[in-house]
Structures are given as C-alpha cells and as structure tokens.
Design an enzyme around this catalytic site. Sequence first.
Site, mmCIF file in Angstrom:
data_model
loop_
_atom_site.group_PDB
_atom_site.id
_atom_site.type_symbol
_atom_site.label_atom_id
_atom_site.label_comp_id
_atom_site.label_asym_id
_atom_site.label_seq_id
_atom_site.Cartn_x
_atom_site.Cartn_y
_atom_site.Cartn_z
ATOM 1 N N GLU A 1 10.418 -8.102 -3.241
ATOM 2 C CA GLU A 1 10.901 -6.474 -2.738
ATOM 3 C C GLU A 1 10.345 -6.826 -1.279
ATOM 4 O OE1 GLU A 1 13.282 -4.725 -4.138
ATOM 5 O OE2 GLU A 1 13.991 -5.942 -6.265
ATOM 6 N N LEU A 2 11.371 -6.817 -0.366
ATOM 7 C CA LEU A 2 10.849 -7.298 0.923
ATOM 8 C C LEU A 2 11.414 -5.162 1.889
ATOM 9 C CD1 LEU A 2 11.469 -10.812 1.435
ATOM 10 C CD2 LEU A 2 9.984 -9.341 0.828
ATOM 11 N N LYS B 1 -2.230 -7.581 -8.214
ATOM 12 C CA LYS B 1 -2.968 -7.963 -7.024
ATOM 13 C C LYS B 1 -3.131 -6.978 -6.221
ATOM 14 C CE LYS B 1 -3.509 -9.509 -3.118
ATOM 15 N NZ LYS B 1 -4.021 -7.905 -1.495
ATOM 16 N N CYS C 1 9.769 0.953 2.401
ATOM 17 C CA CYS C 1 10.892 -0.334 3.007
ATOM 18 C C CYS C 1 12.511 1.110 2.830
ATOM 19 C CB CYS C 1 11.000 -0.422 1.801
ATOM 20 S SG CYS C 1 10.788 -0.224 -0.196
ATOM 21 N N GLY D 1 6.138 -6.099 -0.669
ATOM 22 C CA GLY D 1 5.524 -6.622 0.343
ATOM 23 C C GLY D 1 6.685 -6.768 1.895
ATOM 24 N N TRP E 1 1.140 -1.094 -0.130
ATOM 25 C CA TRP E 1 0.065 -0.115 -0.262
ATOM 26 C C TRP E 1 0.456 1.159 0.237
ATOM 27 C CZ3 TRP E 1 1.835 2.046 4.611
ATOM 28 C CH2 TRP E 1 2.093 0.896 5.800
ATOM 29 N N ASN E 2 2.196 0.780 0.143
ATOM 30 C CA ASN E 2 3.137 2.586 -0.023
ATOM 31 C C ASN E 2 3.426 3.008 -0.797
ATOM 32 O OD1 ASN E 2 4.638 0.182 -0.013
ATOM 33 N ND2 ASN E 2 6.598 1.582 1.297
ATOM 34 N N GLU F 1 11.241 -4.358 11.898
ATOM 35 C CA GLU F 1 10.772 -2.882 11.186
ATOM 36 C C GLU F 1 9.176 -2.300 11.525
ATOM 37 O OE1 GLU F 1 8.943 -3.954 7.252
ATOM 38 O OE2 GLU F 1 10.449 -2.743 6.073
#
Length: 491
Positions: free
Chosen positions: A249-250, A174, A283, A227, A150-151, A384
């Site tokens: 990508e975390l 999605k 992130c 996410g 969502w960011n 985080e």
Amino acid sequence: MKKYQHFINGEYTDPDSGEWFDSENPYTGEVWAQIAKGNAADIDKAVGAAKAAFENGWGRSSPTYRGKLLNKLAELLERDAERLGKLEVQDNGKLLAEMGSQTRYIGEWYRYFGGLADKIEGTVIPTDKPNMFNFTRYEPFGVVGLITPWNSPLLLVAYKLAPALAAGNTAVIKPSEFTSASTVEMVALIKEAGFPDGVVNVVTGYGAEVGAPLVDHPDVEKIAFTGSDASGQKIYENGAKKLIPVTLELGGKSPNIVFDDADREAAVMGAISGIFAATGQTCIAGSRLLVQRSMHDEFVSRLIEVAKTAKIGDPMSMDTHVGPVTTPPQFQKVMDYLDIAKAEGANCVLGGGAYTGEGAKGKQFVEPTIFTGVNNQMRIAQEEVFGPVLSVIPFEDEEEAVQIGNDINFGLAAGVWTSDMGRAIRMSERLRAGTVWVNTYRVVSYMTPFGGYKRSGLGRENGQQAIMAYLQQKSVWIATETSAANPFIMK
Ligand code: NAD
C-alpha cells in the site's frame, strides 16, 4: 523517561544491541520516550518465536477460537481507545480529533476478520477424472512480516494483522521508527486477550536494520507493507529474491475533480478535507485539485477564504484543524517542495512557508498552502509531497479532467464533485484509481477494499477478499478406487 522494548514470545524484552533511540513529540519537539534499536538478531528471535507458535498449534487452531480471540481484542481496543489515541498524538502529532476516532474504530477490523475466520471454505470439485475425489482448502502461510509507516500506526497495523491472524498466520510487526510506541503498547492487549505467546511479536527500529532483515528472513513467508513507493519497490525486489508474496500500500497523488455543476460548498469542504486534514500526511490526500475553468476563480476564492479559517496549533486540542508535520525529515521535504513549486512558476495564493504564528510550538509547522496555475507536468503536480500543499489545476471538460486525472504514476484514489449522476458513473469508470469517491472524500471502512493502481500498490486491504492475501489454496486428490495403472502416463 518511558522506554519501549521489543515484544517477543509474549514478553517485553531489551534489544540485542543494548541501544535505544529517541522518540520526539512533533508538537513540542521534546524527546518523550526511548525506543529499542532492533537489529537482525532481534528479528531472528522474533521470527523464531512466531514460527514456533505457528507450528505448536496456532497454524492448525480452530478458526472459531481465533475469531473469539479477535473479538476479545476488539473489546480491549475499544476499552483503551482514548489512551491509545492520545499516545498516537504524542508520537505522530496528528489531531486527537482524528486519531481518537481511528482508535475507537480499529476494533472493528479485528471483529470483522474475527467473524470471517470460520467462513473460509474450500470446495469439492466434480472433476472429469474417474474414481477421484478432489477438494480444495485454504491454509495460512506461517510467519508473516508486517511493516507500517508513521501516519496512522495502529490503523495500518489493523489492516494487516486482523486478516493475518484470522487466517491462522503468526506475525512479526515492524512499526515506523518515528511512531513505535502505540504498536508496542497495543500488543499488551493481545496478551491480555489470551493469544498464545509468539503469535504476535514486535521489533522496533530502522528500515535498513530491522525492516530489511525481516523481509530477508528465510522463515518469513509473506510481507504486507504500507509506506512510500521507493521503500515498497525495494521490499518487492527483496521479496522477489525469496519468491514470497508481497502486498504493498504505497503513496498517491490523487486528483480531486470539481465540475461546475457540483454543490460548491460541499466541494470546497471536500477539497479542504482532501489536503489539509491530517496536515496533508495521508496517502489518499487529494493533492491535485482539478477545477473546471468556467468557475475556477470563484471556486478558488472561496477555497482560500475557508482554508484561512483553519486553526493551527496543539493537536491534543479538539478545536485544532492543522497540527505539526510528524517528522523533521518530512518537514524539510515539504519545505523543499514549496521552493520547487515556486521555482517551477506555480502561483502561491495561500501560505507558502513555515508557520510560526499563534498556536505553533516546536519547529515543524507548515502553513496550509495553495498553488494555482499549476501545470500537471510540474513536479509539484507529479510527486507526493505528503504535507498541506495543494496544487490547483484548471480543466475544460470531462475529457480533459479524465486525461489530467490519469496522467500520473500513482492511482490510489480520486474524488469527483458533480450533480450529474451519469457523469459520476462515467468518471468513476474512467479514473484509474483503487478508490473513487463521488461528492465525498476520505471515507474508508474495514468492509471495503482499499489499495492502489499503478505505483500506489499491489493487492487490496480491507473487505472480505483481503483475507485471501494471507491464505494459500491447496488442492487434495484422493483416489476412490486404487489401481496399478501405467505409471508413465499422467492421470
Ligand atoms: P517509508 O517507506 O519511509 O517507511 C515505511 C516503513 O518501512 C517504516 O517502518 C520503515 O522503517 C520501513 N522501511 C523503510 N525502508 C525499508 C526497507 N528497505 N526494508 C524494509 N522496511 C523498510 O514511509 P513513511 O515515510 O513511514 O510513510 C509515508 C508513506 O507511506 C507515504 O508515501 C504514504 O503515501 C504512504 N502511505 C500509504 C498508505 C496506503 O495505504 N496506501 C497509507 C499510509 C501511508
């Protein structure tokens, strides 16, 4: 009330379930839209449309044609950048100043990968085998599943969709259940640009009900995900069951390291940008500020002085610096971490609670918060938070800065502030992170690889190599002279 449907095979369609869920404006707390509640049947339809589009021609289309469509899409995105930027703010509560600059910029991803589409070349290999001609070619996978958080909704779709389409794949996207609107509106531009129906599809809904069936679908041949590391791990495990490639990508817990020889004012601004920009919901947040002990107190005083001037309030207003937290669960998570840090003995020198002062509306504002006296082993230093919460950790010298900087499960980014170029190079070599910024922070470009070490991810997005994650290499052997050689021996 505005209703956002799925987008399948070039048409906006109602969800199979007939159900919808609310989307709230994070600033006002008001429900402003309804989002289609997807399920596995919707995913099946969308994947079916994407597969048909791939087989009916997109997968073998000329790369020049794909490049032209991507360029056209870039123009349309630029035309509609202001509208899309405001839509993002309404849905995710981040500043218009930031979301507007993102939506004006994302066209470049489609232009860059559109330009790259017809420059992917195989090679002719002068092999050791007599009477054989051998060459390689790069081919798309087919249907790829793209899952976003969502960011930064449209930016993170662009990281994936632009190379996926340039390479000749079709896609099912999605988006996050918290911020689906911009992606659903953006795909109308894909239709307007002239992409064939079914090449890009969107199914909205929750992770377990839509994201998981997308990963599990037998016709989805690659997944690209952005996410949290927890969801990324699940997706990787589920992808492994089908043996498909997964790029991830975390999250991050990036060290932003200030040496006493740095330009102090620039470093203060870099520290602020690292943690309070985007309300810390990024992130690449520089959430661990490592400050050299020799000037620690002086630096922290100045940091507090500047952080106090941050204007908190309406994200639509161009002079706001810190907006609301995007989602109610995220707000609660940040509040919990404030308690955790205090219980661990960190010293709260700024903020430390919910913000209800001037400019606040709704219920999701957190005070910009600074903790000093943080030990790198504390949870507030290791986990985080994804909010405007900074942990300041002192260090003695370069060696200790490297040791603390790397003593973490994540490895997305790092910042180094120094006027010594030798030190800048040494630090950039030794920090275990996918991006290192020196005397700057939070710079990304479509041209430059981005991704994580360790639990921050797998693979890279952006830059020329990123397209390779959407292609597979084939080797073709052609006999230049036929012979009826012994079939029981490998040639
Ligand atoms: P999240 O992991 O909760 O959700 C991300 C997306 O995955 C959503 O669309 C969600 O519905 C979906 N999802 C969740 N579980 C799933 C499952 N089991 N199968 C398939 N899909 C599933 O993350 P979030 O809270 O939306 O975003 C915040 C996180 O994203 C932070 O950790 C942040 O660091 C990370 N992030 C990373 C980058 C990067 O480029 N490295 C960029 C932005 C955000």
